[in-house]
Motif scaffolding. Sequence first.
Motif, PDB file in Angstrom:
ATOM      1  N   LEU A 189      37.495  17.475  13.736  1.00  0.00           N
ATOM      2  CA  LEU A 189      36.462  17.728  12.417  1.00  0.00           C
ATOM      3  C   LEU A 189      35.637  18.948  12.828  1.00  0.00           C
ATOM      4  N   ALA A 190      35.277  19.513  11.665  1.00  0.00           N
ATOM      5  CA  ALA A 190      34.478  20.770  11.709  1.00  0.00           C
ATOM      6  C   ALA A 190      33.080  20.497  12.045  1.00  0.00           C
ATOM      7  N   TRP A 191      32.452  21.402  12.668  1.00  0.00           N
ATOM      8  CA  TRP A 191      31.098  21.154  13.332  1.00  0.00           C
ATOM      9  C   TRP A 191      30.172  20.610  12.393  1.00  0.00           C
ATOM     10  N   ARG A 192      30.169  20.862  11.171  1.00  0.00           N
ATOM     11  CA  ARG A 192      29.189  20.397  10.399  1.00  0.00           C
ATOM     12  C   ARG A 192      29.475  18.824  10.071  1.00  0.00           C
ATOM     13  N   SER A 193      30.620  18.289   9.708  1.00  0.00           N
ATOM     14  CA  SER A 193      31.082  17.125   9.984  1.00  0.00           C
ATOM     15  C   SER A 193      30.715  16.284  10.998  1.00  0.00           C
ATOM     16  N   ALA A 194      31.323  16.905  12.331  1.00  0.00           N
ATOM     17  CA  ALA A 194      30.972  16.262  13.685  1.00  0.00           C
ATOM     18  C   ALA A 194      29.446  15.858  13.662  1.00  0.00           C
ATOM     19  N   LEU A 195      28.824  17.007  13.476  1.00  0.00           N
ATOM     20  CA  LEU A 195      27.485  16.766  13.652  1.00  0.00           C
ATOM     21  C   LEU A 195      26.713  15.824  12.760  1.00  0.00           C
ATOM     22  N   GLY A 196      27.374  15.672  11.419  1.00  0.00           N
ATOM     23  CA  GLY A 196      26.800  14.617  10.643  1.00  0.00           C
ATOM     24  C   GLY A 196      27.151  13.310  11.329  1.00  0.00           C
ATOM     25  N   MET A 197      28.379  12.831  11.584  1.00  0.00           N
ATOM     26  CA  MET A 197      28.899  11.549  12.174  1.00  0.00           C
ATOM     27  C   MET A 197      28.216  11.451  13.416  1.00  0.00           C
ATOM     28  N   GLY A 198      28.014  12.661  14.069  1.00  0.00           N
ATOM     29  CA  GLY A 198      27.223  12.438  15.363  1.00  0.00           C
ATOM     30  C   GLY A 198      26.110  11.805  15.432  1.00  0.00           C
ATOM     31  N   LEU A 199      25.162  12.316  14.226  1.00  0.00           N
ATOM     32  CA  LEU A 199      24.085  11.868  14.095  1.00  0.00           C
ATOM     33  C   LEU A 199      23.968  10.095  13.698  1.00  0.00           C
ATOM     34  N   GLY A 200      24.661   9.790  12.959  1.00  0.00           N
ATOM     35  CA  GLY A 200      25.089   8.254  12.638  1.00  0.00           C
ATOM     36  C   GLY A 200      25.295   7.607  13.842  1.00  0.00           C
ATOM     37  N   LEU A 201      25.903   8.310  15.005  1.00  0.00           N
ATOM     38  CA  LEU A 201      26.145   7.373  16.187  1.00  0.00           C
ATOM     39  C   LEU A 201      25.128   7.548  17.090  1.00  0.00           C
ATOM     40  N   SER A 202      23.927   8.058  16.937  1.00  0.00           N
ATOM     41  CA  SER A 202      22.915   8.444  17.895  1.00  0.00           C
ATOM     42  C   SER A 202      22.421   7.393  18.687  1.00  0.00           C
ATOM     43  N   GLN A 203      22.483   5.927  18.117  1.00  0.00           N
ATOM     44  CA  GLN A 203      21.676   4.831  18.700  1.00  0.00           C
ATOM     45  C   GLN A 203      22.280   4.669  19.918  1.00  0.00           C
ATOM     46  N   MET A 204      21.406   4.045  20.717  1.00  0.00           N
ATOM     47  CA  MET A 204      21.846   3.549  22.164  1.00  0.00           C
ATOM     48  C   MET A 204      22.630   2.448  22.031  1.00  0.00           C
ATOM     49  N   GLY A 205      22.565   1.444  20.897  1.00  0.00           N
ATOM     50  CA  GLY A 205      23.633   0.275  20.754  1.00  0.00           C
ATOM     51  C   GLY A 205      23.115  -0.856  21.563  1.00  0.00           C
ATOM     52  N   GLU A 206      23.623  -1.887  21.218  1.00  0.00           N
ATOM     53  CA  GLU A 206      23.118  -3.319  21.539  1.00  0.00           C
ATOM     54  C   GLU A 206      23.530  -3.530  23.031  1.00  0.00           C
ATOM     55  N   PHE A 207      24.694  -3.073  23.605  1.00  0.00           N
ATOM     56  CA  PHE A 207      24.879  -2.851  24.871  1.00  0.00           C
ATOM     57  C   PHE A 207      23.912  -2.353  25.836  1.00  0.00           C
ATOM     58  N   SER A 208      23.217  -1.361  25.326  1.00  0.00           N
ATOM     59  CA  SER A 208      22.087  -0.983  26.242  1.00  0.00           C
ATOM     60  C   SER A 208      21.083  -1.882  26.793  1.00  0.00           C
ATOM     61  N   PHE A 209      20.889  -3.015  26.006  1.00  0.00           N
ATOM     62  CA  PHE A 209      20.023  -3.880  26.427  1.00  0.00           C
ATOM     63  C   PHE A 209      20.499  -4.654  27.495  1.00  0.00           C
ATOM     64  N   VAL A 210      21.931  -4.941  27.661  1.00  0.00           N
ATOM     65  CA  VAL A 210      22.522  -5.679  28.623  1.00  0.00           C
ATOM     66  C   VAL A 210      22.341  -4.811  29.865  1.00  0.00           C
ATOM     67  N   LEU A 211      22.692  -3.407  29.901  1.00  0.00           N
ATOM     68  CA  LEU A 211      22.522  -2.569  30.996  1.00  0.00           C
ATOM     69  C   LEU A 211      21.308  -2.489  31.485  1.00  0.00           C
ATOM     70  N   LEU A 212      19.973  -2.318  30.644  1.00  0.00           N
ATOM     71  CA  LEU A 212      18.590  -2.142  30.974  1.00  0.00           C
ATOM     72  C   LEU A 212      18.338  -3.571  31.659  1.00  0.00           C
ATOM     73  N   THR A 213      18.669  -4.704  31.433  1.00  0.00           N
ATOM     74  CA  THR A 213      18.265  -6.000  32.027  1.00  0.00           C
ATOM     75  C   THR A 213      19.143  -6.090  33.362  1.00  0.00           C
ATOM     76  N   THR A 214      20.378  -5.732  33.297  1.00  0.00           N
ATOM     77  CA  THR A 214      20.947  -5.853  34.762  1.00  0.00           C
ATOM     78  C   THR A 214      20.422  -4.657  35.694  1.00  0.00           C
ATOM     79  N   GLY A 215      19.943  -3.418  35.021  1.00  0.00           N
ATOM     80  CA  GLY A 215      19.373  -2.556  36.111  1.00  0.00           C
ATOM     81  C   GLY A 215      18.001  -3.252  36.466  1.00  0.00           C
ATOM     82  N   PHE A 216      17.189  -3.924  35.559  1.00  0.00           N
ATOM     83  CA  PHE A 216      15.932  -4.085  36.053  1.00  0.00           C
ATOM     84  C   PHE A 216      16.244  -5.211  37.182  1.00  0.00           C
ATOM     85  N   ARG A 217      17.087  -6.030  36.851  1.00  0.00           N
ATOM     86  CA  ARG A 217      17.221  -7.256  37.905  1.00  0.00           C
ATOM     87  C   ARG A 217      17.719  -6.850  39.164  1.00  0.00           C
ATOM     88  N   ALA A 218      18.492  -5.678  39.301  1.00  0.00           N
ATOM     89  CA  ALA A 218      18.958  -4.967  40.535  1.00  0.00           C
ATOM     90  C   ALA A 218      18.098  -4.139  41.084  1.00  0.00           C
TER      91      ALA A 218
END
Length: 319
Positions: free
Chosen positions: A146-175
């Motif tokens: 992809l061109a840089w402009r298109s890659a940056l645009g799509m990258g912005l849409g993928l910038s969330q941490m995601g639902e799986f981050s809550f699982v990792l945070l909980t596991t890290g806190f318990r450990a």
Amino acid sequence: KISTMRWLILARNSFLFVLAVLLLRKLIASWFVPLLSKLRSVELVSLFGLIVLVGFCLMAVGFGLPPAMGAFAAGLSLSSNRLTGQIDALILPFRESFAAVFFVSLGTLFDVNVLFDRPGLFLIELAIVILLKTGAAAAALRITGLAWRSALGMGLGLSQMGEFSFVLLTTGFRANVIDRDAYNLLFLIAIGTLILTPRLLRIGLRFGASSELVRNEPPGATGVKQPPREAIVIGLGPIGRQAVSWLEIQGIDVCLIDRSPVNLHPYAQQGFHTVAGDASDPDILRLANIRYTEMAIICVPDDRDTIQIVRTLRNLNSE
């Protein structure tokens, strides 16, 4: 603090778990999927998906990893095969129900006092996460062509941490890898990225809408491929017939190939170009004007036949 030995054990178990997932994924795709495809039983597919899920979760626990990692690995193992779409359709009602429970539970874990106590730190770290995730996603997309402009645009849409981050945070806190303050702050940042995702996605799509693809394009190319003018549909089962109907609506000239002249007869009467025979035979494909075809849709139920047809198609028309 976690001792060095525990880190080494975790690294070893993680490596063995990943290796086991790769081997089991290969076994599922090469042995179980063809067997279930021949049996054609919805109940067996559902039972098989459940067994894979429970088995991978138990395996993850056995390696000292969170059960959520096992569920994620089960999804990877069931992906990219001919049963993936069917399994996804079967679990859709459960997925929607559990998604509602998941997001309701997030509200019960949310500590609003963190936002009022340190609003400046929250905004700064939220911006840093979005910038880092956007940069990493854009770099990965740029590598794909992809061109840089298109890659940056799509990258912005993928910038969330995601639902799986809550699982990792909980596991890290318990450990005891992170303390409660860091857990609450990161939890709030993850929720913030999810809330901002729709807006960021719209901005990113608008930003990259006018960009051009750069992979293997001559100077001045727009990167937008024109729709095909000619196509071949191989196999006139229920899916093949739907494909023919869709292509005809799009104004695409369609040639039909099937082993049964009976299946082809109604289409021949309507004026379609039809060829009766085995599509893995180069002579049959030549009769279908394969040299001038821009799209081929293969609707053959046997994987071996499909692979052979694809090889023959590519030998006669590399495009």
